[in-house]
Design a protein around this motif. Structure first.
Motif, PDB file in Angstrom:
ATOM      1  N   LEU A 159      16.682  19.556  19.721  1.00 16.76           N
ATOM      2  CA  LEU A 159      15.663  20.601  19.606  1.00 16.76           C
ATOM      3  C   LEU A 159      15.897  21.721  20.612  1.00 16.76           C
ATOM      4  CD1 LEU A 159      12.412  18.484  19.089  1.00 16.76           C
ATOM      5  CD2 LEU A 159      13.644  19.814  17.377  1.00 16.76           C
ATOM      6  N   MET A 160      16.235  21.342  21.848  1.00 13.96           N
ATOM      7  CA  MET A 160      16.501  22.358  22.856  1.00 13.96           C
ATOM      8  C   MET A 160      17.766  23.144  22.520  1.00 13.96           C
ATOM      9  SD  MET A 160      13.974  22.225  24.892  1.00 13.96           S
ATOM     10  CE  MET A 160      14.627  23.454  25.993  1.00 13.96           C
ATOM     11  N   ARG A 161      18.769  22.472  21.998  1.00 12.39           N
ATOM     12  CA  ARG A 161      19.999  23.161  21.605  1.00 12.39           C
ATOM     13  C   ARG A 161      19.728  24.181  20.512  1.00 12.39           C
ATOM     14  NH1 ARG A 161      23.348  23.770  16.792  1.00 12.39           N
ATOM     15  NH2 ARG A 161      25.418  24.352  17.576  1.00 12.39           N
ATOM     16  N   GLN A 162      18.922  23.814  19.526  1.00  9.56           N
ATOM     17  CA  GLN A 162      18.600  24.731  18.443  1.00  9.56           C
ATOM     18  C   GLN A 162      17.854  25.959  18.969  1.00  9.56           C
ATOM     19  OE1 GLN A 162      20.769  23.492  16.334  1.00  9.56           O
ATOM     20  NE2 GLN A 162      19.389  23.866  14.618  1.00  9.56           N
ATOM     21  N   TYR A 163      16.977  25.751  19.927  1.00 14.87           N
ATOM     22  CA  TYR A 163      16.223  26.891  20.467  1.00 14.87           C
ATOM     23  C   TYR A 163      17.138  27.808  21.280  1.00 14.87           C
ATOM     24  CZ  TYR A 163      12.301  29.494  22.354  1.00 14.87           C
ATOM     25  OH  TYR A 163      11.422  30.496  22.686  1.00 14.87           O
ATOM     26  N   PHE A 164      17.990  27.237  22.118  1.00 17.65           N
ATOM     27  CA  PHE A 164      18.885  28.054  22.931  1.00 17.65           C
ATOM     28  C   PHE A 164      19.885  28.810  22.057  1.00 17.65           C
ATOM     29  CE2 PHE A 164      17.963  24.988  26.535  1.00 17.65           C
ATOM     30  CZ  PHE A 164      17.197  25.904  27.237  1.00 17.65           C
ATOM     31  N   THR A 165      20.296  28.220  20.945  1.00 14.79           N
ATOM     32  CA  THR A 165      21.227  28.896  20.048  1.00 14.79           C
ATOM     33  C   THR A 165      20.618  30.159  19.459  1.00 14.79           C
ATOM     34  OG1 THR A 165      22.229  26.760  19.477  1.00 14.79           O
ATOM     35  CG2 THR A 165      22.661  28.590  17.993  1.00 14.79           C
ATOM     36  N   ALA A 166      19.308  30.135  19.231  1.00 14.41           N
ATOM     37  CA  ALA A 166      18.631  31.277  18.618  1.00 14.41           C
ATOM     38  C   ALA A 166      18.354  32.411  19.607  1.00 14.41           C
ATOM     39  CB  ALA A 166      17.322  30.822  17.981  1.00 14.41           C
ATOM     40  N   LEU A 167      18.558  32.185  20.897  1.00 11.88           N
ATOM     41  CA  LEU A 167      18.317  33.256  21.876  1.00 11.88           C
ATOM     42  C   LEU A 167      19.381  34.343  21.749  1.00 11.88           C
ATOM     43  CD1 LEU A 167      17.316  31.282  25.102  1.00 11.88           C
ATOM     44  CD2 LEU A 167      15.809  32.466  23.494  1.00 11.88           C
ATOM     45  N   PRO A 168      19.004  35.609  21.866  1.00  9.49           N
ATOM     46  CA  PRO A 168      19.995  36.695  21.762  1.00  9.49           C
ATOM     47  C   PRO A 168      21.038  36.590  22.875  1.00  9.49           C
ATOM     48  CG  PRO A 168      17.752  37.542  21.574  1.00  9.49           C
ATOM     49  CD  PRO A 168      17.636  36.114  22.019  1.00  9.49           C
ATOM     50  N   PRO A 169      22.323  36.649  22.535  1.00  7.59           N
ATOM     51  CA  PRO A 169      23.362  36.569  23.587  1.00  7.59           C
ATOM     52  C   PRO A 169      23.359  37.766  24.518  1.00  7.59           C
ATOM     53  CG  PRO A 169      24.320  37.075  21.435  1.00  7.59           C
ATOM     54  CD  PRO A 169      22.882  36.749  21.195  1.00  7.59           C
ATOM     55  N   GLU A 170      22.753  38.891  24.088  1.00 13.77           N
ATOM     56  CA  GLU A 170      22.714  40.069  24.948  1.00 13.77           C
ATOM     57  C   GLU A 170      21.954  39.803  26.251  1.00 13.77           C
ATOM     58  OE1 GLU A 170      23.518  41.159  20.848  1.00 13.77           O
ATOM     59  OE2 GLU A 170      21.886  40.031  21.806  1.00 13.77           O
ATOM     60  N   LEU A 171      20.989  38.877  26.210  1.00  8.02           N
ATOM     61  CA  LEU A 171      20.256  38.544  27.429  1.00  8.02           C
ATOM     62  C   LEU A 171      21.179  37.923  28.474  1.00  8.02           C
ATOM     63  CD1 LEU A 171      17.007  37.014  25.857  1.00  8.02           C
ATOM     64  CD2 LEU A 171      17.291  39.277  26.875  1.00  8.02           C
ATOM     65  N   GLU A 172      22.060  37.048  28.039  1.00  8.38           N
ATOM     66  CA  GLU A 172      22.994  36.426  28.975  1.00  8.38           C
ATOM     67  C   GLU A 172      24.009  37.444  29.484  1.00  8.38           C
ATOM     68  OE1 GLU A 172      24.816  32.976  27.426  1.00  8.38           O
ATOM     69  OE2 GLU A 172      22.961  31.813  27.326  1.00  8.38           O
ATOM     70  N   GLU A 173      24.461  38.330  28.609  1.00 10.07           N
ATOM     71  CA  GLU A 173      25.432  39.333  29.036  1.00 10.07           C
ATOM     72  C   GLU A 173      24.831  40.252  30.096  1.00 10.07           C
ATOM     73  OE1 GLU A 173      26.622  41.280  25.494  1.00 10.07           O
ATOM     74  OE2 GLU A 173      27.606  39.516  24.632  1.00 10.07           O
ATOM     75  N   ALA A 174      23.568  40.630  29.911  1.00  4.30           N
ATOM     76  CA  ALA A 174      22.914  41.476  30.911  1.00  4.30           C
ATOM     77  C   ALA A 174      22.738  40.728  32.227  1.00  4.30           C
ATOM     78  CB  ALA A 174      21.558  41.940  30.378  1.00  4.30           C
ATOM     79  N   ALA A 175      22.390  39.454  32.149  1.00  2.97           N
ATOM     80  CA  ALA A 175      22.229  38.666  33.376  1.00  2.97           C
ATOM     81  C   ALA A 175      23.566  38.463  34.076  1.00  2.97           C
ATOM     82  CB  ALA A 175      21.595  37.317  33.028  1.00  2.97           C
ATOM     83  N   ARG A 176      24.631  38.318  33.306  1.00  2.00           N
ATOM     84  CA  ARG A 176      25.950  38.140  33.908  1.00  2.00           C
ATOM     85  C   ARG A 176      26.405  39.423  34.600  1.00  2.00           C
ATOM     86  NH1 ARG A 176      28.117  36.494  29.732  1.00  2.00           N
ATOM     87  NH2 ARG A 176      27.707  34.269  30.012  1.00  2.00           N
ATOM     88  N   MET A 177      26.056  40.556  34.032  1.00  2.00           N
ATOM     89  CA  MET A 177      26.399  41.825  34.669  1.00  2.00           C
ATOM     90  C   MET A 177      25.618  42.017  35.966  1.00  2.00           C
ATOM     91  SD  MET A 177      26.655  44.390  31.376  1.00  2.00           S
ATOM     92  CE  MET A 177      26.957  45.794  32.449  1.00  2.00           C
ATOM     93  N   ASP A 178      24.453  41.391  36.069  1.00  2.00           N
ATOM     94  CA  ASP A 178      23.664  41.465  37.300  1.00  2.00           C
ATOM     95  C   ASP A 178      24.149  40.489  38.355  1.00  2.00           C
ATOM     96  OD1 ASP A 178      22.067  43.437  36.267  1.00  2.00           O
ATOM     97  OD2 ASP A 178      20.521  42.055  35.531  1.00  2.00           O
ATOM     98  N   GLY A 179      25.185  39.719  38.054  1.00  2.00           N
ATOM     99  CA  GLY A 179      25.791  38.837  39.038  1.00  2.00           C
ATOM    100  C   GLY A 179      25.298  37.415  39.031  1.00  2.00           C
ATOM    101  N   LEU A 180      24.542  37.019  38.017  1.00  2.00           N
ATOM    102  CA  LEU A 180      24.057  35.641  37.962  1.00  2.00           C
ATOM    103  C   LEU A 180      25.166  34.701  37.521  1.00  2.00           C
ATOM    104  CD1 LEU A 180      20.493  35.985  36.363  1.00  2.00           C
ATOM    105  CD2 LEU A 180      21.074  35.545  38.746  1.00  2.00           C
ATOM    106  N   SER A 181      25.171  33.505  38.102  1.00  2.00           N
ATOM    107  CA  SER A 181      26.104  32.468  37.691  1.00  2.00           C
ATOM    108  C   SER A 181      25.614  31.817  36.399  1.00  2.00           C
ATOM    109  CB  SER A 181      26.251  31.421  38.796  1.00  2.00           C
ATOM    110  OG  SER A 181      24.992  30.782  39.025  1.00  2.00           O
ATOM    111  N   ARG A 182      26.422  30.872  35.887  1.00  2.00           N
ATOM    112  CA  ARG A 182      26.026  30.187  34.661  1.00  2.00           C
ATOM    113  C   ARG A 182      24.706  29.439  34.863  1.00  2.00           C
ATOM    114  NH1 ARG A 182      26.661  30.556  29.433  1.00  2.00           N
ATOM    115  NH2 ARG A 182      28.934  30.763  29.650  1.00  2.00           N
TER     116      ARG A 182
END
Length: 280
Positions: A159-182
């Motif tokens: 269930l958690m995997r299905q929810y995380f899959t539906a999250l927009p990847p742009e959010l992670e890309e923006a966070a990665r540009m801000d210097g956040l680790s995985r």
């Protein structure tokens, strides 16, 4: 004409739903009625919901017949620990399966899903020998570890995997540009956005642990360690026959947390089953 017919149609719907609800509501009302009846009145030839004499002392006798308060606490703390542990593990595992690409991730997900097809009765024997080898028999550890890493944990991870899959990847890309680790992306971005999924998984896990019967029956022998589902079957007389008035009184007390959970979070319970169908 439709405007005049709509109240009539609405009333018909309400009446139909009320009639369909009777088979589901009547056993609950019968349980509450039997909880304040005597043993003989429960089996009286005349079927009545309201007792002739209200035996409120049945509830006090429940706690004097066996350590019911301790057993109630056992179920409560085990359900809370299992829920917290499952949320922690399933959120980490679900995020890894959804967002981290590694060799064999698809095969691992397939193996996890296949575990849901195996009934608990099949795995209870090897789990029994495993817990015996670890020296955890007649303790609460099997009731905590097995749901967290068993089929319930697998469903929570899915269930958690299905929810995380539906999250927009742009959010992670923006966070990665801000210097956040995985892990920083998971902790500060993905996890706060997954509160609906966490609530749904928490509710389902709590209900599963609260109603667990087979594992306590197999792993526990000390009455002080019993959980509620096992304790309810222990209200018997000297001949092993059920004391129905005490069982119904104890059951009415045992369903209180379940009713509170359903009333407080019924929307999340319905949405939790929809999460498994999210595209991903």
């Amino acid at each position: 004409m439709t405007r005049f017919q709509s109240p009539f149609v609405r009333v018909c719907w309400y009446l139909s739903l009320a009639i369909l609800a009777v088979p589901f509501v009547f056993p609950f009302l019968w349980m509450l009625s039997g909880a304040v009846k005597s043993q003989t009145e429960i089996f009286a030839p005349t079927l009545t919901l309201l007792p002739e004499t209200w035996h409120w002392e049945n509830y006090a006798e429940v706690f004097s017949y066996q350590p019911f308060a301790r057993q109630y606490f056992n179920s409560l703390y085990i359900a809370c620990v299992v829920t917290a542990g499952t949320l922690f593990i399933s959120s980490l595992a679900g995020y890894a399966l959804a967002r981290i690409r590694f060799a064999g991730s698809g095969l691992l997900l397939l193996l996890l899903i296949s575990a849901l097809m195996m009934p608990e009765e099949v795995t209870i024997i090897p789990n029994f020998f495993l817990m015996k080898w670890l020296g955890l028999m007649n303790t609460h550890m099997p009731l905590i570890l097995l749901p967290m890493f068993g089929s319930q944990g697998v469903m929570a991870t899915f269930l958690m995997r299905q929810y995380f899959t539906a999250l927009p990847p742009e959010l992670e890309e923006a966070a990665r540009m801000d210097g956040l680790s995985r892990f920083g992306i998971f902790w500060k971005v993905a996890l706060p956005l997954s509160r609906p999924a966490l609530a749904a998984v928490g509710i389902i896990t709590f209900l599963f642990s609260w109603n667990l019967f087979l594992e306590p029956l197999v792993f526990l022998s000390d009455i002080e360690l019993f959980t509620l589902p096992l304790a309810l079957s222990n209200f018997t007389d000297a001949y092993g026959l059920p004391l129905w008035h005490l069982q119904m009184a104890a059951t009415s007390l045992a369903v209180v947390p379940i009713l509170v959970v359903y009333i407080a979070a019924q929307r999340q319970i319905v949405e939790s089953f929809a999460l498994s169908g999210v595209k991903g």
